[in-house]
Design a protein around this motif. Structure first.
Motif, PDB file in Angstrom:
ATOM      1  N   GLN A 110      34.097  48.625  44.789  1.00  0.00           N
ATOM      2  CA  GLN A 110      33.597  49.253  46.020  1.00  0.00           C
ATOM      3  C   GLN A 110      33.382  48.251  47.154  1.00  0.00           C
ATOM      4  OE1 GLN A 110      33.484  52.631  46.369  1.00  0.00           O
ATOM      5  NE2 GLN A 110      34.470  52.498  44.371  1.00  0.00           N
ATOM      6  N   LYS A 111      33.348  46.959  46.845  1.00  0.00           N
ATOM      7  CA  LYS A 111      33.186  45.954  47.909  1.00  0.00           C
ATOM      8  C   LYS A 111      34.496  45.764  48.693  1.00  0.00           C
ATOM      9  CE  LYS A 111      31.715  42.506  45.272  1.00  0.00           C
ATOM     10  NZ  LYS A 111      31.778  43.159  43.951  1.00  0.00           N
ATOM     11  N   ILE A 112      35.575  46.269  48.124  1.00  0.00           N
ATOM     12  CA  ILE A 112      36.883  46.078  48.762  1.00  0.00           C
ATOM     13  C   ILE A 112      37.214  47.283  49.646  1.00  0.00           C
ATOM     14  CG2 ILE A 112      39.362  45.841  48.326  1.00  0.00           C
ATOM     15  CD1 ILE A 112      38.554  44.374  45.689  1.00  0.00           C
ATOM     16  N   ASP A 113      37.354  47.021  50.953  1.00  0.00           N
ATOM     17  CA  ASP A 113      37.725  48.069  51.915  1.00  0.00           C
ATOM     18  C   ASP A 113      39.234  48.061  52.169  1.00  0.00           C
ATOM     19  OD1 ASP A 113      34.953  48.775  52.665  1.00  0.00           O
ATOM     20  OD2 ASP A 113      34.924  46.747  53.497  1.00  0.00           O
ATOM     21  N   ALA A 114      39.845  46.880  52.044  1.00  0.00           N
ATOM     22  CA  ALA A 114      41.251  46.728  52.434  1.00  0.00           C
ATOM     23  C   ALA A 114      41.933  45.712  51.531  1.00  0.00           C
ATOM     24  CB  ALA A 114      41.329  46.269  53.889  1.00  0.00           C
ATOM     25  N   VAL A 115      43.223  45.919  51.319  1.00  0.00           N
ATOM     26  CA  VAL A 115      43.989  44.963  50.507  1.00  0.00           C
ATOM     27  C   VAL A 115      45.145  44.390  51.333  1.00  0.00           C
ATOM     28  CG1 VAL A 115      43.447  46.029  48.273  1.00  0.00           C
ATOM     29  CG2 VAL A 115      45.461  46.789  49.550  1.00  0.00           C
ATOM     30  N   VAL A 116      45.479  43.136  51.022  1.00  0.00           N
ATOM     31  CA  VAL A 116      46.657  42.504  51.610  1.00  0.00           C
ATOM     32  C   VAL A 116      47.657  42.363  50.469  1.00  0.00           C
ATOM     33  CG1 VAL A 116      47.539  40.543  52.912  1.00  0.00           C
ATOM     34  CG2 VAL A 116      45.139  41.221  53.155  1.00  0.00           C
ATOM     35  N   VAL A 117      48.786  43.039  50.590  1.00  0.00           N
ATOM     36  CA  VAL A 117      49.755  43.072  49.490  1.00  0.00           C
ATOM     37  C   VAL A 117      50.781  41.952  49.692  1.00  0.00           C
ATOM     38  CG1 VAL A 117      51.449  44.484  48.253  1.00  0.00           C
ATOM     39  CG2 VAL A 117      49.396  45.554  49.229  1.00  0.00           C
ATOM     40  N   VAL A 118      50.666  40.927  48.836  1.00  0.00           N
ATOM     41  CA  VAL A 118      51.526  39.752  48.954  1.00  0.00           C
ATOM     42  C   VAL A 118      52.134  39.426  47.592  1.00  0.00           C
ATOM     43  CG1 VAL A 118      51.689  37.645  50.324  1.00  0.00           C
ATOM     44  CG2 VAL A 118      49.579  38.953  50.388  1.00  0.00           C
TER      45      VAL A 118
ATOM     46  N   GLU B 217      46.675  34.133  35.463  1.00  0.00           N
ATOM     47  CA  GLU B 217      45.245  33.817  35.595  1.00  0.00           C
ATOM     48  C   GLU B 217      45.014  32.463  36.241  1.00  0.00           C
ATOM     49  OE1 GLU B 217      42.875  34.487  32.110  1.00  0.00           O
ATOM     50  OE2 GLU B 217      41.054  34.424  33.330  1.00  0.00           O
ATOM     51  N   ASP B 218      45.859  31.506  35.932  1.00  0.00           N
ATOM     52  CA  ASP B 218      45.698  30.173  36.499  1.00  0.00           C
ATOM     53  C   ASP B 218      45.763  30.218  38.035  1.00  0.00           C
ATOM     54  OD1 ASP B 218      45.244  27.520  35.874  1.00  0.00           O
ATOM     55  OD2 ASP B 218      47.337  26.985  36.270  1.00  0.00           O
ATOM     56  N   PHE B 219      46.695  31.024  38.579  1.00  0.00           N
ATOM     57  CA  PHE B 219      46.814  31.142  40.042  1.00  0.00           C
ATOM     58  C   PHE B 219      45.562  31.798  40.626  1.00  0.00           C
ATOM     59  CE2 PHE B 219      51.781  31.502  39.942  1.00  0.00           C
ATOM     60  CZ  PHE B 219      51.846  30.174  39.566  1.00  0.00           C
ATOM     61  N   ALA B 220      45.125  32.878  39.972  1.00  0.00           N
ATOM     62  CA  ALA B 220      43.948  33.609  40.470  1.00  0.00           C
ATOM     63  C   ALA B 220      42.718  32.697  40.433  1.00  0.00           C
ATOM     64  CB  ALA B 220      43.725  34.852  39.632  1.00  0.00           C
ATOM     65  N   ARG B 221      42.537  31.987  39.325  1.00  0.00           N
ATOM     66  CA  ARG B 221      41.353  31.141  39.171  1.00  0.00           C
ATOM     67  C   ARG B 221      41.359  29.992  40.190  1.00  0.00           C
ATOM     68  NH1 ARG B 221      42.201  28.189  35.057  1.00  0.00           N
ATOM     69  NH2 ARG B 221      42.345  29.841  33.531  1.00  0.00           N
ATOM     70  N   LYS B 222      42.527  29.349  40.333  1.00  0.00           N
ATOM     71  CA  LYS B 222      42.606  28.222  41.279  1.00  0.00           C
ATOM     72  C   LYS B 222      42.345  28.681  42.712  1.00  0.00           C
ATOM     73  CE  LYS B 222      45.257  24.860  38.701  1.00  0.00           C
ATOM     74  NZ  LYS B 222      46.556  24.665  38.093  1.00  0.00           N
ATOM     75  N   ALA B 223      42.864  29.851  43.049  1.00  0.00           N
ATOM     76  CA  ALA B 223      42.631  30.383  44.401  1.00  0.00           C
ATOM     77  C   ALA B 223      41.136  30.587  44.628  1.00  0.00           C
ATOM     78  CB  ALA B 223      43.381  31.707  44.577  1.00  0.00           C
ATOM     79  N   CYS B 224      40.476  31.169  43.646  1.00  0.00           N
ATOM     80  CA  CYS B 224      39.034  31.425  43.782  1.00  0.00           C
ATOM     81  C   CYS B 224      38.240  30.125  43.842  1.00  0.00           C
ATOM     82  CB  CYS B 224      38.544  32.306  42.641  1.00  0.00           C
ATOM     83  SG  CYS B 224      39.037  34.023  42.867  1.00  0.00           S
TER      84      CYS B 224
ATOM     85  N   CYS C  96      40.707  42.117  49.866  1.00  0.00           N
ATOM     86  CA  CYS C  96      41.222  41.564  48.605  1.00  0.00           C
ATOM     87  C   CYS C  96      42.697  41.225  48.804  1.00  0.00           C
ATOM     88  CB  CYS C  96      41.079  42.600  47.499  1.00  0.00           C
ATOM     89  SG  CYS C  96      41.843  42.114  45.952  1.00  0.00           S
ATOM     90  N   VAL C  97      43.075  39.999  48.487  1.00  0.00           N
ATOM     91  CA  VAL C  97      44.480  39.596  48.594  1.00  0.00           C
ATOM     92  C   VAL C  97      45.140  39.772  47.225  1.00  0.00           C
ATOM     93  CG1 VAL C  97      46.044  37.663  49.014  1.00  0.00           C
ATOM     94  CG2 VAL C  97      44.084  38.035  50.530  1.00  0.00           C
ATOM     95  N   VAL C  98      46.218  40.565  47.209  1.00  0.00           N
ATOM     96  CA  VAL C  98      46.924  40.879  45.955  1.00  0.00           C
ATOM     97  C   VAL C  98      48.188  40.012  45.887  1.00  0.00           C
ATOM     98  CG1 VAL C  98      47.989  42.712  44.584  1.00  0.00           C
ATOM     99  CG2 VAL C  98      46.029  43.232  46.051  1.00  0.00           C
ATOM    100  N   GLY C  99      48.094  38.949  45.104  1.00  0.00           N
ATOM    101  CA  GLY C  99      49.194  37.978  45.003  1.00  0.00           C
ATOM    102  C   GLY C  99      48.735  36.640  45.551  1.00  0.00           C
ATOM    103  N   ALA C 100      48.521  35.691  44.648  1.00  0.00           N
ATOM    104  CA  ALA C 100      47.979  34.383  45.075  1.00  0.00           C
ATOM    105  C   ALA C 100      49.067  33.321  45.105  1.00  0.00           C
ATOM    106  CB  ALA C 100      46.840  33.976  44.133  1.00  0.00           C
TER     107      ALA C 100
END
Ligand SMILES: NC(=O)c1ccc[n+]([C@@H]2O[C@H](COP(=O)([O-])OP(=O)(O)OC[C@H]3O[C@@H](n4cnc5c(N)ncnc54)[C@H](O)[C@@H]3O)[C@@H](O)[C@H]2O)c1
Length: 151
Positions: free
Chosen positions: A67-75, A41-48, A9-13
């Motif tokens: 639970q599907k997330i094992d690791a995060v990238v903090v950006v 939300e606009d950033f998150a939605r556009k990224a997806c 999961c990338v945190v920060g789009a």
């Protein structure tokens, strides 16, 4: 053989977050990008939409329950790194955190303590350490050919 791909999961789009997200979505065979986080939300939605991902969160704390997330990238902006990394460690997620690590040495120490206590991995995105020209320069300094070696 274990075919499990690491759920990321990338945190920060934002600018750097989308570089990581595109790399994980398209070019990392052992990992699978499963979600994005951004409070805008606009950033998150556009990224997806771009990455054809079904899931985004507006709050990283919700993502840490996935639970599907094992690791995060903090950006996210640096001022939030400490809180996000400590929470991710407490949730048992492995972490790649962009540089700079945090705002103060005390915050960095708190992050290290949290990852050690929760036995997760923390890597900081100091990619210049792998840059051939930086490695070459460090070797020249260490050999006493240029500059002063002071650490
Ligand atoms: N390694 C490098 O060379 C490198 C390069 C660029 C950026 N960075 C680092 O990456 C981080 C982000 O930089 P950027 O240029 O992408 O910034 P940016 O402003 O483009 O993006 C930051 C994103 O984080 C979001 N955000 C804000 N608060 C958040 C939170 N609490 N949780 C999740 N997301 C949140 C913002 O809405 C924005 O979309 C910074 O720490 C920066 O120093 C490192």
């Amino acid at each position: 053989m274990n075919n499990h791909k690491i759920g990321v999961c990338v945190v920060g789009a934002g600018r750097a977050g989308m570089i990581h997200a595109r790399n994980f979505a398209r070019g990392t065979p052992d990992a699978q990008l499963v979600a994005m986080v951004d409070p805008v939300e606009d950033f998150a939605r556009k990224a997806c939409q771009e990455l054809e991902l079904p899931t985004y969160y507006l709050d990283y704390r919700e993502a840490l329950e996935d639970q599907k997330i094992d690791a995060v990238v903090v950006v996210a902006p640096t001022v939030y790194h400490k809180d996000i990394v400590v929470a991710a460690a407490q949730a048992g997620k492995h972490i790649l955190c962009e540089k700079p690590m945090a705002m103060t040495v005390a915050e960095c120490e708190e992050m290290i303590k949290a990852v050690e206590a929760n036995r997760v991995k923390l890597q900081i995105g100091f990619m210049r350490r792998f840059d051939k020209s930086f490695i070459y320069t460090k070797e020249r300094i260490a050999a006493g050919e240029i500059g002063t070696w002071c650490w």
